[in-house]
Design a protein around this motif. Structure first.
Motif, mmCIF file in Angstrom:
data_model
loop_
_atom_site.group_PDB
_atom_site.id
_atom_site.type_symbol
_atom_site.label_atom_id
_atom_site.label_comp_id
_atom_site.label_asym_id
_atom_site.label_seq_id
_atom_site.Cartn_x
_atom_site.Cartn_y
_atom_site.Cartn_z
ATOM 1 N N ALA A 1 -18.012 -3.034 37.507
ATOM 2 C CA ALA A 1 -18.149 -2.415 36.360
ATOM 3 C C ALA A 1 -18.934 -0.993 36.855
ATOM 4 O O ALA A 1 -19.770 -1.109 37.730
ATOM 5 C CB ALA A 1 -18.717 -2.947 35.156
ATOM 6 N N ASP A 2 -18.806 0.175 35.992
ATOM 7 C CA ASP A 2 -19.517 1.256 36.130
ATOM 8 C C ASP A 2 -20.940 1.113 35.780
ATOM 9 O O ASP A 2 -21.786 1.989 36.398
ATOM 10 C CB ASP A 2 -18.825 2.499 35.674
ATOM 11 N N ALA B 1 -16.329 -1.111 28.534
ATOM 12 C CA ALA B 1 -16.165 -2.793 28.226
ATOM 13 C C ALA B 1 -15.018 -3.461 29.150
ATOM 14 O O ALA B 1 -14.711 -4.585 29.000
ATOM 15 C CB ALA B 1 -15.399 -2.616 26.841
ATOM 16 N N GLU B 2 -14.353 -2.821 30.020
ATOM 17 C CA GLU B 2 -13.575 -3.347 31.167
ATOM 18 C C GLU B 2 -12.213 -4.078 30.359
ATOM 19 O O GLU B 2 -12.055 -5.013 30.944
ATOM 20 C CB GLU B 2 -14.194 -4.129 32.092
ATOM 21 N N HIS B 3 -11.664 -3.100 29.541
ATOM 22 C CA HIS B 3 -10.611 -3.716 29.012
ATOM 23 C C HIS B 3 -9.358 -3.871 29.841
ATOM 24 O O HIS B 3 -8.512 -4.890 29.837
ATOM 25 C CB HIS B 3 -10.128 -2.640 27.822
ATOM 26 N N GLY B 4 -9.422 -3.044 30.972
ATOM 27 C CA GLY B 4 -8.368 -3.210 31.977
ATOM 28 C C GLY B 4 -8.543 -4.464 32.632
ATOM 29 O O GLY B 4 -7.465 -5.051 33.082
ATOM 30 N N SER B 5 -9.787 -4.664 33.091
ATOM 31 C CA SER B 5 -10.100 -5.814 34.102
ATOM 32 C C SER B 5 -9.741 -7.097 33.188
ATOM 33 O O SER B 5 -9.442 -8.007 33.733
ATOM 34 C CB SER B 5 -11.587 -5.785 34.639
ATOM 35 N N LEU B 6 -10.239 -7.139 31.805
ATOM 36 C CA LEU B 6 -9.886 -8.148 30.960
ATOM 37 C C LEU B 6 -8.237 -8.542 30.951
ATOM 38 O O LEU B 6 -8.036 -9.748 31.033
ATOM 39 C CB LEU B 6 -10.518 -8.067 29.697
ATOM 40 N N LEU B 7 -7.728 -7.537 30.717
ATOM 41 C CA LEU B 7 -6.137 -7.755 30.855
ATOM 42 C C LEU B 7 -5.585 -8.235 31.964
ATOM 43 O O LEU B 7 -4.804 -9.380 32.116
ATOM 44 C CB LEU B 7 -5.449 -6.633 30.321
ATOM 45 N N GLY B 8 -6.023 -7.763 33.359
ATOM 46 C CA GLY B 8 -5.777 -8.254 34.346
ATOM 47 C C GLY B 8 -6.142 -9.541 34.591
ATOM 48 O O GLY B 8 -5.176 -10.376 35.014
ATOM 49 N N GLU C 1 -11.379 1.185 37.098
ATOM 50 C CA GLU C 1 -11.412 0.861 35.744
ATOM 51 C C GLU C 1 -10.489 1.699 34.674
ATOM 52 O O GLU C 1 -9.809 1.506 33.837
ATOM 53 C CB GLU C 1 -12.826 0.403 35.344
ATOM 54 N N SER C 2 -10.810 3.195 35.104
ATOM 55 C CA SER C 2 -10.072 3.978 34.163
ATOM 56 C C SER C 2 -8.590 3.741 34.385
ATOM 57 O O SER C 2 -7.898 4.237 33.277
ATOM 58 C CB SER C 2 -10.685 5.556 34.571
ATOM 59 N N LEU C 3 -8.084 3.510 35.398
ATOM 60 C CA LEU C 3 -6.819 3.554 35.676
ATOM 61 C C LEU C 3 -6.103 2.080 34.957
ATOM 62 O O LEU C 3 -5.159 1.909 34.554
ATOM 63 C CB LEU C 3 -6.401 3.662 37.130
ATOM 64 N N ARG C 4 -7.171 1.192 35.018
ATOM 65 C CA ARG C 4 -6.625 -0.137 34.571
ATOM 66 C C ARG C 4 -6.702 -0.033 33.124
ATOM 67 O O ARG C 4 -5.778 -0.767 32.481
ATOM 68 C CB ARG C 4 -7.712 -1.157 34.933
ATOM 69 N N VAL C 5 -7.690 0.549 32.419
ATOM 70 C CA VAL C 5 -7.671 0.965 30.926
ATOM 71 C C VAL C 5 -6.332 1.744 30.560
ATOM 72 O O VAL C 5 -5.833 1.475 29.463
ATOM 73 C CB VAL C 5 -8.762 1.553 30.524
#
Length: 453
Positions: free
Chosen positions: A64-65, A214-221, A312-316
């Motif tokens: 995370a950032d 909140a790392e929504h992209g990481s959570l989805l992955g 993370e911005s790309l994951r989001v």
């Protein structure tokens, strides 16, 4: 006991600040990897500290950032524990630069070319000792040979070495085994808020930054790695992975040897070779890419990271793209009306004005057999499941940005990518319809010509 460099409270701190303080605490040892003020160089962080010391794919809590006190302490400890290796890395880098000058080599950025090789040397050999000059010369010459061109052919040659392939495969296995699969994922309420704001000209949304934090992209992955990921799209008729894999759970990446544009599998199912093949094929400015050996080394961890991306911005943006994709309705069938946002209305309106889409809609509604033998009917079917082509193209575009370290700083920039992909998919479909119509017209004319006696 907490490190003196780290806070003892529960406050969250920027990861970059934690790295900077921990690095300065190492003293003058890694000076060759530092800037004039003593902070680590940007390339030091991107090429050494994050991928080789922190390894976010294996330690997702440090990806995370912003980090809490416990995570900050862990990151600080990792860097301090690597102090001796980092000092040896700096010594090898100084030696390789001196060897490079002696050989008259001027092409390429020495940091891009040698940073990670120096870390490998430091890990395997420690600081330069007897025979180091010969080792340095061999490494410099090897890098020249291996990075002579950022081409598919260079990638193929690099991966042809059996010993190197074995090391890469072992690295993939270790990174894959270190993943954290978590059932369930963050909801898409904030995604809807971002997409609603993006529909207004020039508008932005603070919800995008909130999703990144909140790392929504990481959570989805991580949810997609779980055996039973939660349905986050409010669409029971589409798979949670939206066609990014042909499997219920994405498989471990393999090294691979070849690739073909016509037969590329879904993004999460691609080999290391296939992932980089698309990057090298599509890059208009290949000189801006890392060298082939560095591309390969970075892709090992990236391919095992959540959603196959580092940033993370790309994951989001994948989450936003998924929310947009499941609401695409080119045929005007009323799909996902309850979840429509301003962004959906903009894209769907554009789609539904397409002449090729209007014909496909008539074919779909009439349900009559397609007189052309099914070619246009197959294209109409693509419009019934538009999320598949959209997500595939979106991921490829985001992966290319990730390789170039091109994050998306805000919702407006993310919308530029999302909307651009929608236009690209629409134009591609239009071209395929026109090609099909020309082919069918030529076939009909040929069949109508009188046969010679």
């Amino acid at each position: 006991m907490p490190s003196p460099n780290q806070p003892s409270t529960g406050e969250r701190r920027p990861r970059a600040m934690v790295i900077d303080r921990a690095w300065r605490g190492l003293g003058p040892g890694p000076q060759a990897l530092s800037g004039p003020g003593g902070a680590p160089l940007t390339r030091t962080v991107k090429l050494i500290v994050l991928p080789l010391v922190v390894r976010p794919a294996l330690r997702p809590e440090l990806a995370a950032d912003f980090l809490d006190a416990r995570e900050s302490e862990r990151l600080d400890a990792l860097i301090r524990e690597s102090g001796a290796v980092l000092e040896a890395t700096a010594q090898w880098f100084t030696l390789l630069k001196r060897t490079r000058r002696a050989l008259g080599i001027v092409a390429g950025n020495p940091q891009d070319l040698y940073f990670q090789r120096c870390f490998e040397l430091a890990t395997e050999r420690g600081a330069p000792g007897p025979g180091a000059d010969a080792v340095a010369r061999a490494v410099v010459e090897d890098v020249v040979d291996a990075s002579g061109g950022r081409t598919v052919e260079a990638l193929k040659e690099h991966l042809a070495d059996a010993a190197r392939r074995a090391r890469l495969d072992a690295g993939l296995a270790a990174a894959w085994d270190g993943r954290e699969a978590v059932p369930g994922a963050a909801g898409t309420g904030l995604a809807a808020e971002v997409l609603e704001a993006c529909g207004a000209a020039g508008a932005d949304s603070p919800a995008f930054a909130a999703m990144v934090r909140a790392e929504h992209g990481s959570l989805l992955g991580r949810a997609l790695w779980a055996a039973h990921p939660a349905d986050v799209w409010d669409r029971p008729d589409v798979p949670p992975h939206l066609g990014l894999t042909a499997h219920r759970v994405p498989p471990r990446p393999e090294v691979g040897r070849s690739a073909s544009t016509a037969t590329l599998p879904a993004p999460f199912d691609r080999t290391l070779f296939e992932r980089l093949f698309t990057v090298l094929q599509a890059s208009a400015h290949r000189e801006q890419l890392p060298t082939v050996p560095e591309l390969v080394r970075r892709e090992v961890d990236r391919s095992c990271a959540p959603l196959g991306l580092y940033d993370e911005s790309l994951r989001v943006t994948v989450v936003l793209g998924g929310r947009l994709a499941v609401g695409l309705d080119p045929l005007g069938l009323g799909t996902f009306v309850a979840g429509s946002t301003a962004a959906h209305r903009i894209v769907n309106s554009r789609w539904q004005r397409e002449a090729s889409v209007l014909r496909a809609r008539r074919m779909t509604v009439s349900l009559r057999p397609d007189p052309d033998g099914g070619v246009l009917n197959a294209l109409a079917q693509d419009l019934r499941t538009p999320w598949a082509a959209y997500m595939r193209r979106l991921w490829v575009r985001l992966h290319g940005r990730d390789v170039r370290d091109a994050a998306l700083p805000d919702a407006a920039s993310a919308w530029g990518v999302l909307d651009g992909v929608a236009r690209s998919v629409m134009m591609d479909h239009r071209a395929r319809v026109r090609t099909a119509l020309r082919t069918l017209s030529a076939t009909a004319e040929s069949a109508a010509e009188p046969r010679s006696a």
